[in-house]
Structure formats: C-alpha cells, structure tokens
Design a protein around this motif. Structure first.
Motif, short mmCIF file in Angstrom:
data_model
loop_
_atom_site.label_atom_id
_atom_site.label_comp_id
_atom_site.label_asym_id
_atom_site.label_seq_id
_atom_site.Cartn_x
_atom_site.Cartn_y
_atom_site.Cartn_z
N VAL A 169 29.30 7.61 21.39
CA VAL A 169 28.47 7.68 22.58
C VAL A 169 27.71 8.98 22.49
O VAL A 169 28.27 10.04 22.67
N ALA A 170 26.41 8.92 22.19
CA ALA A 170 25.69 10.12 21.82
C ALA A 170 24.90 10.72 22.95
O ALA A 170 24.09 11.59 22.76
N GLY A 171 25.08 10.29 24.17
CA GLY A 171 24.26 10.83 25.24
C GLY A 171 25.03 11.10 26.49
O GLY A 171 26.11 11.64 26.45
N THR A 172 24.52 10.65 27.62
CA THR A 172 25.04 11.09 28.90
C THR A 172 25.63 9.99 29.75
O THR A 172 26.08 10.25 30.85
N THR A 173 25.68 8.75 29.28
CA THR A 173 26.05 7.66 30.17
C THR A 173 27.47 7.17 29.99
O THR A 173 27.94 6.37 30.78
N GLY A 174 28.18 7.59 28.92
CA GLY A 174 29.53 7.12 28.73
C GLY A 174 29.56 5.83 27.94
O GLY A 174 28.63 5.48 27.25
N TRP A 175 30.68 5.11 28.05
CA TRP A 175 30.87 3.91 27.25
C TRP A 175 30.02 2.77 27.78
O TRP A 175 30.16 2.36 28.92
N ALA A 176 29.15 2.26 26.98
CA ALA A 176 28.25 1.17 27.36
C ALA A 176 27.74 0.51 26.10
O ALA A 176 27.85 1.05 25.01
N SER A 177 27.18 -0.67 26.21
CA SER A 177 26.64 -1.32 25.03
C SER A 177 25.30 -0.70 24.67
O SER A 177 24.58 -0.21 25.52
N GLY A 178 24.97 -0.73 23.37
CA GLY A 178 23.74 -0.11 22.92
C GLY A 178 22.64 -1.13 22.71
O GLY A 178 22.88 -2.31 22.52
N THR A 179 21.41 -0.62 22.76
CA THR A 179 20.22 -1.43 22.53
C THR A 179 19.39 -0.74 21.46
O THR A 179 19.09 0.44 21.58
N ALA A 180 19.02 -1.49 20.43
CA ALA A 180 18.25 -0.90 19.33
C ALA A 180 16.89 -0.43 19.83
O ALA A 180 16.22 -1.11 20.61
N GLN A 181 16.48 0.76 19.37
CA GLN A 181 15.22 1.37 19.79
C GLN A 181 14.31 1.57 18.58
O GLN A 181 14.79 1.83 17.47
N GLN A 182 13.02 1.50 18.83
CA GLN A 182 12.04 1.79 17.79
C GLN A 182 11.52 3.20 18.00
O GLN A 182 10.98 3.53 19.06
N LEU B 129 17.16 26.94 20.41
CA LEU B 129 17.28 25.51 20.68
C LEU B 129 18.67 25.21 21.21
O LEU B 129 19.68 25.62 20.61
N PHE B 130 18.73 24.50 22.34
CA PHE B 130 20.00 24.11 22.95
C PHE B 130 20.11 22.59 22.84
O PHE B 130 19.37 21.86 23.50
N CYS B 131 21.03 22.14 21.99
CA CYS B 131 21.04 20.75 21.53
C CYS B 131 22.29 20.04 22.02
O CYS B 131 23.40 20.35 21.59
N HIS B 132 22.09 19.06 22.90
CA HIS B 132 23.21 18.36 23.53
C HIS B 132 23.48 17.03 22.84
O HIS B 132 22.56 16.25 22.61
N SER B 133 24.73 16.77 22.51
CA SER B 133 25.19 15.47 22.05
C SER B 133 24.36 14.96 20.86
O SER B 133 24.24 15.64 19.86
N TYR B 134 23.73 13.78 20.98
CA TYR B 134 22.92 13.27 19.86
C TYR B 134 21.75 14.21 19.55
O TYR B 134 21.26 14.23 18.43
N GLY B 135 21.35 15.01 20.53
CA GLY B 135 20.31 16.02 20.27
C GLY B 135 20.73 17.02 19.21
O GLY B 135 19.88 17.59 18.53
N SER B 136 22.06 17.22 19.04
CA SER B 136 22.52 18.13 17.99
C SER B 136 22.35 17.50 16.62
O SER B 136 22.22 18.22 15.61
N VAL C 30 21.92 26.11 19.13
CA VAL C 30 23.12 26.07 19.96
C VAL C 30 23.45 24.61 20.22
O VAL C 30 22.66 23.90 20.85
N VAL C 31 24.60 24.14 19.73
CA VAL C 31 24.97 22.74 19.92
C VAL C 31 26.20 22.66 20.81
O VAL C 31 27.09 23.50 20.74
N PHE C 32 26.24 21.62 21.64
CA PHE C 32 27.37 21.46 22.56
C PHE C 32 27.57 19.96 22.81
O PHE C 32 26.63 19.19 22.88
N GLY C 33 28.85 19.57 22.90
CA GLY C 33 29.17 18.16 23.02
C GLY C 33 28.66 17.38 21.82
O GLY C 33 28.14 16.27 21.96
N SER C 34 28.82 17.93 20.63
CA SER C 34 28.15 17.39 19.44
C SER C 34 29.01 16.38 18.69
O SER C 34 30.18 16.64 18.41
N PRO C 35 28.40 15.24 18.29
CA PRO C 35 29.09 14.32 17.40
C PRO C 35 28.98 14.73 15.93
O PRO C 35 29.55 14.07 15.06
N GLY C 36 28.24 15.80 15.65
CA GLY C 36 28.02 16.26 14.28
C GLY C 36 26.55 16.57 14.05
O GLY C 36 25.69 16.12 14.80
#
Length: 343
Positions: free
Chosen positions: A18-31, A231-238, A254-260
C-alpha cells in the motif's frame, strides 16, 4: 533453495504494497502522464516572436530559462496569455509568470474552482490532474522544500481537509509553519500516482515517469535562481525520489513511511544529497516485505541500519500519515533539515 522460496513468497506479498495514504484497498491500473505540457502543438506553431519557441519536449530547464531572460515583459505576458498550459508547466519559466499562466488555465476549467487564488507552479487538467502549489515566497526564500506524495494523490485530492497531515498540501503547510516561515515549500502532486493496492503500487513504472518530472522540476528551480531544494518523500513518493536521486538537483532526500527506494543502500542511489529516513513505530509500512524480485517490491528499508541513511526520530508520529503532526519529533527534525540547520 529454501532462501529462494522465501524470496519468492516475499515478492508475492510485495504485490500488496500500500504505497499511499488510503490503507488496504483494491488497486486500479493507471496510465502515467508523460510527454510535453498541454497546448504544445499550438505553442510550437506560434511564430509571433519571429523565432522558434523552445520545444517543451527537448529544451532543458536551463535553455528555457535563458530563452525567457531574452524576452521583455510584454512578450512574456503575451506568451502566458496565449499558451497558459505550456508556460504554466514548463520548468525554467520564471516563477511569477507560471503563477499567472496557471491561474488563467485553472480559471478555464470548472472542475478546479478550489484552486482559485493559489500560487500554482504547475497545473495540468488532463487525466486525474497534476498540480504543484507553492507555500511561501519561492522567488526570495533562501531555503526551498518539495513534498513528494505517495498514492491516491492528484489535483482533486492533494489538499483534503480530512487528512491535514497526509496530503502534500497539508504537509507543506505544516512544514512551512514549523520553519517559522523561513522555507518556501512546494506541494508537488506533479506525477501520476498509484490508486489503492495493485501492480502499480508494487512496481516502479509510475515512479519512473514521476522521477523524470521531479528531476525537471528541480532543474527548473535552480535555473530560475532558487536554491537546490530538500525533498520530502512520502511512501510511494520515496520510490520516485529513489529513482530520481542521481538526477535531481537537491541538497537533501528525506524519506518517511517508505516501501523502499529501489536501491540496496545510500551508495546505490548515486547522489551527493544527504539521505534521511524516518519510520513511525506503528506505521503499517513495516508489514510490507522490503524485497525486490522480478520487478516487484522496492528493495531495502531506507530506515534500516543496512541502508545507511541518516535517521530521523519518529517515535511520536502515529501511523502512516502522522509524520507532520504538530509537536512530533519528526516534524521538528524535518523543519531543521528544511532550514539547513540539521547536521
């Protein structure tokens, strides 16, 4: 063989990032939104100055800045009125002129009335919409910070009242206040983010496109006379910041809440910027497997000792979106970094 199986299982679990701010939810492919700004074909066909205008798809921010320095005020404003979509989104254009152009572009789109009166460094209504808002005086500030958000952020959601510390605009407000107004902060919803959980969140495709845009943003800031930002990089932003690290003009990542960050350690980022990492004790990102396998997952935890980043205290932060909450150690540390006072 046993280690391989563990890696394979971990990689499969990484699809649940879950790379953002909404928690566990289904994903939708983006272009991913790529390519030049809206209105580029009309811009390139404009011969009103008697010479070619810089190609938004090829000209560097430094070349764009040099071109606009060669125009008088009347010529600049005429271009902004004729081509607000290009002038407002072209890195290297003078900051005040971008504000003017984006105000015109936003006023023409009824969907974005909430952006009226804001200092927009970018506005692109295509798709889910991209936007960058400036808090403070970007043209005169000695220090600049850019907030790079994670999933579920676009022009309509980058400033949600119900998430005052989890959206880029909310983070930007808190950071500017914590620096006592000494840092101009950009809330940058300037790339196509993942929506919910799915392959977009567990892979790097959207981050790669975002990294190119982030590198151009920082190049444009420096080309127009602003200092290199933090740069302050949150979650998928990192992930975006990790992929952009070797190309961005930045003094801090600066990364925080990072998946990598798609790197095994700081050295692999290939940057001269200082790299910082924070992770709250109860951030659910800790449950995400920090692996990279067959394109899935984003690699080592930047907050781990093995990664080698400078640690930012975050014991007082709550959850995945609490790093900018008033009174937290993380916000105080972020402010010191943004002011250029952190060692």
């Amino acid at each position: 063989m046993r280690r391989f199986k563990r890696t394979l299982v971990a990689a499969a679990l990484a699809t649940t990032v879950v790379a953002g701010t909404t928690g566990w939810a289904s994903g939708t492919a983006q272009q991913a939104m790529t390519g030049p700004p809206p209105g580029t074909s009309q811009w390139l066909a404009d011969t009103s100055l008697g010479r070619p205008l810089p190609d938004p798809d090829r000209a560097s921010p430094a070349e764009v800045a040099a071109f606009f320095r060669g125009l008088d005020e009347a010529q600049r404003h005429r271009l902004a009125r004729r081509h607000p979509g290009v002038v407002g989104n072209l890195d290297g254009v003078p900051v005040a002129l971008r504000y003017e152009a984006n105000a015109l572009a936003a006023a023409r789109d009824a969907r974005y009335g909430h952006l009226a009166g804001r200092r927009l460094l970018a506005f692109d209504p295509r798709g889910r919409g991209l936007v960058a808002e400036v808090f403070g005086d970007l043209e005169r500030s000695r220090h600049v910070a850019v907030v790079v958000p994670g999933s579920d952020i676009d022009a309509g959601s980058y400033d949600r009242a119900r998430s005052p510390y989890g959206t880029p605009a909310g983070m930007a407000r808190q950071l500017r206040a914590a620096t006592r107004g000494r840092t101009a902060v950009i809330a940058w919803a300037g790339y196509t983010t993942p929506v919910g959980v799915g392959p977009d969140a567990a892979t790097g495709g959207l981050a790669e496109a975002g990294a190119e845009r982030l590198a151009r943003l920082t190049g444009g800031l420096v080309a127009t006379g602003a200092p290199a930002p933090s740069l302050f990089c949150h979650s998928y932003g990192s992930v975006v910041c990790g992929l952009a690290a070797a190309d961005v003009k930045a003094k801090d990542l600066v990364v925080f809440g990072s998946p990598g960050m798609r790197a095994a350690n700081v050295a692999e980022l290939g940057t001269n910027a200082r790299v910082w990492a924070a992770k709250a004790p109860d951030d659910w990102i800790s449950r995400v497997p920090h692996v990279a396998f067959l394109g899935l997952g984003h690699g080592e935890d930047p907050a781990s000792d093995a990664f080698g980043a400078r640690r930012v205290p975050a014991d007082g932060a709550r959850g995945h979106d609490g790093y900018f909450a008033p009174g937290t150690d993380s916000l105080r540390a972020f402010a010191a970094i943004a002011r250029g006072e952190a060692a």
